[in-house]
Design a protein around this motif. Structure first.
Motif, PDB file in Angstrom:
ATOM      1  N   GLN A  99       0.449   7.967  -8.861  1.00  0.00           N
ATOM      2  CA  GLN A  99       0.751   6.594  -8.451  1.00  0.00           C
ATOM      3  C   GLN A  99       0.790   6.466  -6.933  1.00  0.00           C
ATOM      4  O   GLN A  99       0.402   5.435  -6.372  1.00  0.00           O
ATOM      5  N   VAL A 100       1.261   7.508  -6.249  1.00  0.00           N
ATOM      6  CA  VAL A 100       1.261   7.487  -4.781  1.00  0.00           C
ATOM      7  C   VAL A 100      -0.166   7.339  -4.270  1.00  0.00           C
ATOM      8  O   VAL A 100      -0.448   6.537  -3.366  1.00  0.00           O
ATOM      9  N   LEU A 101      -1.090   8.095  -4.839  1.00  0.00           N
ATOM     10  CA  LEU A 101      -2.483   7.982  -4.412  1.00  0.00           C
ATOM     11  C   LEU A 101      -3.065   6.607  -4.746  1.00  0.00           C
ATOM     12  O   LEU A 101      -3.876   6.067  -3.984  1.00  0.00           O
ATOM     13  N   ARG A 102      -2.662   6.041  -5.866  1.00  0.00           N
ATOM     14  CA  ARG A 102      -3.124   4.691  -6.196  1.00  0.00           C
ATOM     15  C   ARG A 102      -2.655   3.685  -5.150  1.00  0.00           C
ATOM     16  O   ARG A 102      -3.399   2.781  -4.749  1.00  0.00           O
ATOM     17  N   GLU A 103      -1.418   3.836  -4.711  1.00  0.00           N
ATOM     18  CA  GLU A 103      -0.892   2.943  -3.681  1.00  0.00           C
ATOM     19  C   GLU A 103      -1.622   3.141  -2.353  1.00  0.00           C
ATOM     20  O   GLU A 103      -1.922   2.181  -1.647  1.00  0.00           O
ATOM     21  N   VAL A 104      -1.910   4.384  -2.031  1.00  0.00           N
ATOM     22  CA  VAL A 104      -2.655   4.651  -0.798  1.00  0.00           C
ATOM     23  C   VAL A 104      -4.037   4.016  -0.870  1.00  0.00           C
ATOM     24  O   VAL A 104      -4.508   3.391   0.093  1.00  0.00           O
ATOM     25  N   GLU A 105      -4.711   4.140  -2.014  1.00  0.00           N
ATOM     26  CA  GLU A 105      -6.025   3.518  -2.171  1.00  0.00           C
ATOM     27  C   GLU A 105      -5.931   2.002  -2.030  1.00  0.00           C
ATOM     28  O   GLU A 105      -6.815   1.358  -1.445  1.00  0.00           O
ATOM     29  N   ARG A 106      -4.856   1.432  -2.521  1.00  0.00           N
ATOM     30  CA  ARG A 106      -4.694  -0.027  -2.451  1.00  0.00           C
ATOM     31  C   ARG A 106      -4.520  -0.507  -1.020  1.00  0.00           C
ATOM     32  O   ARG A 106      -5.121  -1.509  -0.611  1.00  0.00           O
ATOM     33  N   VAL A 107      -3.711   0.180  -0.232  1.00  0.00           N
ATOM     34  CA  VAL A 107      -3.380  -0.314   1.108  1.00  0.00           C
ATOM     35  C   VAL A 107      -4.403   0.094   2.161  1.00  0.00           C
ATOM     36  O   VAL A 107      -4.455  -0.505   3.233  1.00  0.00           O
ATOM     37  N   LEU A 108      -5.229   1.105   1.889  1.00  0.00           N
ATOM     38  CA  LEU A 108      -6.237   1.516   2.862  1.00  0.00           C
ATOM     39  C   LEU A 108      -7.346   0.473   2.963  1.00  0.00           C
ATOM     40  O   LEU A 108      -7.817  -0.068   1.957  1.00  0.00           O
ATOM     41  N   MET A 109      -7.782   0.222   4.179  1.00  0.00           N
ATOM     42  CA  MET A 109      -8.941  -0.628   4.382  1.00  0.00           C
ATOM     43  C   MET A 109     -10.206   0.110   3.955  1.00  0.00           C
ATOM     44  O   MET A 109     -10.221   1.346   3.911  1.00  0.00           O
ATOM     45  N   PRO A 110     -11.269  -0.605   3.619  1.00  0.00           N
ATOM     46  CA  PRO A 110     -12.547   0.070   3.387  1.00  0.00           C
ATOM     47  C   PRO A 110     -12.929   0.917   4.604  1.00  0.00           C
ATOM     48  O   PRO A 110     -12.813   0.458   5.738  1.00  0.00           O
TER      49      PRO A 110
END
Length: 253
Positions: A99-110
């Motif tokens: 879930q931490v990685l999912r959150e990181v993917e969500r907040v990172l810009m392309p």
């Protein structure tokens, strides 16, 4: 758990040995990352963004001295808002690493960058974890394997483009014994990289691009030739009928 790990890094001889190598890795990995917003999640007492020049930097954790108190699996940032995220063993010391990685993917810009480190369970450090028990830092971490982390990143379209292995010496508690095995650091990358105690990953968030659909010119040309032949046959038949050269039906004048 993360707070005890942070204290172990700063106060124990083995922890300082590891910290020096991880600090060098992060310094290299974040030096060329650019943008406007960078966040380090975990270990706020140690600055792993110091070599980066992004103007807005923040250290987040569930405990002080973080500049922002938050759960790593529920980040208080808008989607596609961060240019750089650093996870120093954050996945090792959370109950929800995926879930931490999912959150990181969500907040990172392309094209935003992720840099992380983790303990290698298939190393002498992993053996020490089994022998020492899982009650004290850092042996109470999860020690997630590198292939598992890479699989998660692939599913989230975060593409590793660099990394390193570090901490090849056996996890001795005393500095003099660590110095005796310093030769393993220089030979590790060449002879036994997968036996390193810690791995580091640098990765970029990719975006699924639009696919340009181009015409199949070969098929189009064949179709055009077919239409031309059909049209020519129609014109030829019409000309014959107009000139009376065609067959007449019985009883016609």
């Amino acid at each position: 758990m993360m707070e005890r790990f942070s204290e172990w890094l700063a106060e124990s001889e083995l922890g300082r040995y590891l910290l020096a190598r991880e600090q060098a890795f992060f310094d290299r990995a974040v030096a060329d990352a650019f943008g406007y917003h960078a966040v380090q999640i975990g270990l706020p007492a140690h600055d792993f963004l110091r070599a980066n020049r992004i103007p807005m930097q923040l250290r987040a954790d569930v405990e002080a001295p973080a500049g922002l108190l938050c759960l790593p699996e529920a980040l208080p940032f808008a989607g596609n808002s961060l240019d750089l995220v650093v996870l120093p063993h954050t996945l090792d010391f959370t109950t929800h690493p995926h879930q931490v990685l999912r959150e990181v993917e969500r907040v990172l810009m392309p094209e935003g960058r992720l840099v992380l480190t983790g303990f290698n369970p298939w190393s002498l450090w992993g053996v020490k974890r089994v022998a020492a028990g899982r009650y004290e830092a850092p042996w109470n971490g999860q020690f997630l394997s590198l292939p598992r982390i890479r699989d998660w990143l692939e599913l989230m379209e975060i593409e590793p483009d660099g990394g390193a292995f570090m901490a090849y010496a056996p996890p001795f508690a005393r500095e003099d014994w660590l110095r005796r095995f310093a030769f393993m650091e220089g030979a590790g990358d060449r002879w036994w990289p997968l036996a390193a105690g810690v791995y580091g990953i640098s990765a970029v968030k990719r975006t699924r691009g639009l696919r340009l659909i181009t015409p199949q010119w070969g098929v189009a040309k064949k179709a055009a030739r077919g239409l031309a032949v059909a049209a020519g046959n129609d014109r030829h038949r019409a000309a014959r009928q107009a000139g009376g050269g065609g067959p007449q039906e019985p009883g016609s004048a």
